[in-house]
Design a protein around this motif. Sequence first.
Motif, mmCIF file in Angstrom:
data_model
loop_
_atom_site.group_PDB
_atom_site.id
_atom_site.type_symbol
_atom_site.label_atom_id
_atom_site.label_comp_id
_atom_site.label_asym_id
_atom_site.label_seq_id
_atom_site.Cartn_x
_atom_site.Cartn_y
_atom_site.Cartn_z
ATOM 1 N N ALA A 79 0.149 8.820 0.955
ATOM 2 C CA ALA A 79 -0.612 7.583 0.771
ATOM 3 C C ALA A 79 0.062 6.746 -0.309
ATOM 4 O O ALA A 79 0.983 7.201 -1.000
ATOM 5 N N ALA A 80 -0.408 5.512 -0.443
ATOM 6 C CA ALA A 80 0.086 4.615 -1.481
ATOM 7 C C ALA A 80 -1.045 3.682 -1.878
ATOM 8 O O ALA A 80 -1.983 3.449 -1.112
ATOM 9 N N SER A 81 -0.969 3.152 -3.085
ATOM 10 C CA SER A 81 -1.974 2.200 -3.549
ATOM 11 C C SER A 81 -1.308 1.163 -4.437
ATOM 12 O O SER A 81 -0.280 1.421 -5.060
ATOM 13 N N ALA A 82 -1.889 -0.024 -4.460
ATOM 14 C CA ALA A 82 -1.386 -1.116 -5.286
ATOM 15 C C ALA A 82 -2.570 -1.821 -5.934
ATOM 16 O O ALA A 82 -3.612 -2.014 -5.292
ATOM 17 N N ALA A 83 -2.411 -2.203 -7.182
ATOM 18 C CA ALA A 83 -3.524 -2.793 -7.921
ATOM 19 C C ALA A 83 -4.010 -4.093 -7.307
ATOM 20 O O ALA A 83 -5.162 -4.469 -7.465
ATOM 21 N N HIS A 84 -3.139 -4.797 -6.586
ATOM 22 C CA HIS A 84 -3.483 -6.118 -6.065
ATOM 23 C C HIS A 84 -3.891 -6.111 -4.602
ATOM 24 O O HIS A 84 -4.082 -7.157 -4.012
ATOM 25 N N ALA A 85 -4.014 -4.924 -4.008
ATOM 26 C CA ALA A 85 -4.337 -4.845 -2.582
ATOM 27 C C ALA A 85 -5.607 -4.028 -2.378
ATOM 28 O O ALA A 85 -5.825 -3.016 -3.047
ATOM 29 N N LEU A 86 -6.441 -4.492 -1.461
ATOM 30 C CA LEU A 86 -7.639 -3.734 -1.129
ATOM 31 C C LEU A 86 -7.279 -2.377 -0.539
ATOM 32 O O LEU A 86 -7.949 -1.382 -0.782
ATOM 33 N N ARG A 87 -6.207 -2.329 0.261
ATOM 34 C CA ARG A 87 -5.722 -1.043 0.743
ATOM 35 C C ARG A 87 -4.230 -1.152 1.043
ATOM 36 O O ARG A 87 -3.705 -2.236 1.272
ATOM 37 N N THR A 88 -3.594 -0.002 1.010
ATOM 38 C CA THR A 88 -2.157 0.086 1.283
ATOM 39 C C THR A 88 -1.943 1.137 2.354
ATOM 40 O O THR A 88 -2.500 2.233 2.279
ATOM 41 N N GLU A 89 -1.136 0.801 3.363
ATOM 42 C CA GLU A 89 -0.877 1.718 4.465
ATOM 43 C C GLU A 89 0.619 1.950 4.615
ATOM 44 O O GLU A 89 1.435 1.121 4.205
ATOM 45 N N ILE A 90 0.966 3.090 5.215
ATOM 46 C CA ILE A 90 2.356 3.421 5.524
ATOM 47 C C ILE A 90 2.537 3.167 7.010
ATOM 48 O O ILE A 90 1.858 3.792 7.829
ATOM 49 N N HIS A 91 3.431 2.260 7.364
ATOM 50 C CA HIS A 91 3.579 1.839 8.751
ATOM 51 C C HIS A 91 4.929 2.247 9.328
ATOM 52 O O HIS A 91 5.934 2.297 8.614
ATOM 53 N N GLU A 92 4.923 2.488 10.630
ATOM 54 C CA GLU A 92 6.163 2.653 11.372
ATOM 55 C C GLU A 92 6.286 1.503 12.367
ATOM 56 O O GLU A 92 5.297 0.869 12.723
ATOM 57 N N MET A 93 7.511 1.241 12.791
ATOM 58 C CA MET A 93 7.779 0.190 13.768
ATOM 59 C C MET A 93 8.378 0.823 15.007
ATOM 60 O O MET A 93 9.253 1.672 14.921
ATOM 61 N N THR A 94 7.874 0.403 16.162
ATOM 62 C CA THR A 94 8.454 0.831 17.428
ATOM 63 C C THR A 94 8.707 -0.406 18.279
ATOM 64 O O THR A 94 8.058 -1.443 18.097
ATOM 65 N N VAL A 95 9.670 -0.306 19.185
ATOM 66 C CA VAL A 95 9.996 -1.418 20.075
ATOM 67 C C VAL A 95 9.704 -0.982 21.499
ATOM 68 O O VAL A 95 10.274 -0.004 21.995
ATOM 69 N N THR A 96 8.796 -1.705 22.160
ATOM 70 C CA THR A 96 8.428 -1.430 23.539
ATOM 71 C C THR A 96 8.576 -2.698 24.357
ATOM 72 O O THR A 96 7.911 -3.698 24.077
#
Length: 291
Positions: A67-84
């Motif tokens: 997980a990750a968090s930032a003081a200026h964000a309501l929530r932080t997510e870890i994303h992946e990118m795929t190409v379809t």
Amino acid sequence: MISSKRAFTGAVVLTCLAGSPTFAADRTSGDLVITKAWSRATPGGARVAGGYLTIENRGHATERLQAASAAHALRTEIHEMTVTGGVMTMRPLDKGLVIAPGQIVTLAPGGGHLMFIGLDVPLLAGDQMPVTLSFERAGEVNVTLDVQAIGAQAPAKAESTTVAKPAHRAEQTATVSPAATSEADESFFTHLHAERAMANVTVSPGRAGPVEIAIQLEDANELPLSADAVAVTLGNPEHGVAPITANAERVGNDQWRVRMSAPLSGRWSLGLDIRITPSDAVNVVSPILLR
């Protein structure tokens, strides 16, 4: 979906730097070395931003960024990118990001990244943004992201304070869904966010001339969003180019595509008119940068 381990507790002032930006030092925590941590400035009104960095695992056990968090964000997510079908799709990594022993994982534009959602302040070029990364073994590691200009593809400063690599271990490098390898053909990707709809937009190629704009829609919960129609508007007021609107063609339940012309390099204004139903529309505008 991975959410921040910390609840949002209020604003913490970003470090605003005068003149040329300085760069945050790389971080070492146990067997992990974290380098090249950066983000992009956000256009006016944008409440989402991406975070990029490189993580090296010098240990003998698999590590996981949970997980990750930032003081200026309501929530932080870890994303992946795929190409379809030529459309870039962004999804959260529900089980976190795995870094194998001896592996280097790079989060970069057009590939895997951190996503800061619900920013309470704009990010400006030259700012430094504190972020906490939560690892399965190493625990919490605090890093600082250097904020670069809108549309930046890499940190402005390539030098780093990386600790020398051990001579006995061969470097193994893995990128998470890397962007195109040819700069001339590299696409420009941006994430547009409104209260009730979001859009992952890929402009190919990311340079002046004829372009294809691919759009993948999501609702507020980042689930695929079906719409009745999508119209795209391109304009360049800085160079006196009047806005032109074209209707996108549906290529999937939540995916749309349109071909347009952007004859000049520089910053363009891209607007989406998303008709969720004939009587329910969401409009969002964001700058895009073409080479």
